[in-house]
Enzyme design. Structure first.
Site, PDB file in Angstrom:
ATOM      1  N   ARG A  62       0.717  -1.320   0.097  1.00 45.94           N
ATOM      2  CA  ARG A  62      -0.125  -0.002  -0.077  1.00 45.94           C
ATOM      3  C   ARG A  62       0.951   1.218   0.201  1.00 45.94           C
ATOM      4  NH1 ARG A  62      -2.248  -4.072   2.671  1.00 45.94           N
ATOM      5  NH2 ARG A  62      -1.248  -3.598   4.438  1.00 45.94           N
ATOM      6  N   GLU A  99       5.752 -10.489  14.904  1.00 41.72           N
ATOM      7  CA  GLU A  99       5.583 -11.246  15.919  1.00 41.72           C
ATOM      8  C   GLU A  99       5.881 -12.809  15.909  1.00 41.72           C
ATOM      9  OE1 GLU A  99       1.136 -11.548  16.466  1.00 41.72           O
ATOM     10  OE2 GLU A  99       1.091  -9.424  15.849  1.00 41.72           O
TER      11      GLU A  99
END
Length: 179
Positions: A62, A99
């Site tokens: 994006r 993560e």
């Protein structure tokens, strides 16, 4: 002067994506709204219009859309920062933590000249991992990072604070509390 369009209202929130407990902030609805997209880009670049910016660096994917539009508005070039192995010419990479592990972003080694003023653009800043890696990558090219601009900030995750620790001004348009 910021636009009077409710950009936050144009962002779709998708609960439990990509995993339970995550509220995904989807800007495709904002991008598909012509006046909203135009206002978003104008607001992103406004703080940098009177600064010397020779390139905008956008982070895949994006950040390509927003960064390309920002570069056009600032009348400068665009530099793509891509995931590892996606650039066709010789590239340098920078690791960053996710993560669930480590990932790598890359930029062509000849994308910027030493001292070239560059603005970093992406859609969202959360923990700042990708943005910090992008700044480190741009600095390895000896570019001058004049700032970073994001549509969305998740302030509870501290990404803008991490950029500030690197001496990079973080400009955001809207924020969502929590994750």
């Amino acid at each position: 002067m910021p636009s009077d369009i409710d950009l936050k209202g144009l962002v779709r929130t998708i609960p439990d994506y990509p995993k339970p407990g995550i509220m995904f902030r989807d800007i495709t609805t904002l991008l598909g709204h012509a006046a909203g997209f135009r206002a978003c880009v104008e607001d992103l670049v406004r703080p940098f219009q009177d600064q010397r910016v020779e390139s905008v660096a956008g982070v895949e994917a994006r950040g390509f859309i927003l960064g390309g539009a920002a570069a056009d508005r600032l009348r400068c070039g665009f530099v793509p920062i891509r995931k590892k192995g996606k650039l066709p010419h010789k590239a340098i990479g920078q690791d960053y933590e996710l993560e669930y592990g480590i990932d790598v972003i890359e930029v062509h080694e000849d994308a910027l000249s030493p001292g070239e003023p560059v603005l970093l653009v992406d859609d969202l800043i959360a923990t700042g991992g990708t943005a910090v890696a992008a700044v480190k990558l741009l600095r390895r090219l000896r570019a001058e990072v004049v700032g970073a601009a994001f549509v969305i900030d998740l302030p509870d995750l501290g990404g803008c604070a991490r950029l500030a620790e690197l001496g990079v001004e973080c400009h955001t348009l809207i924020s969502f509390e929590g994750e």
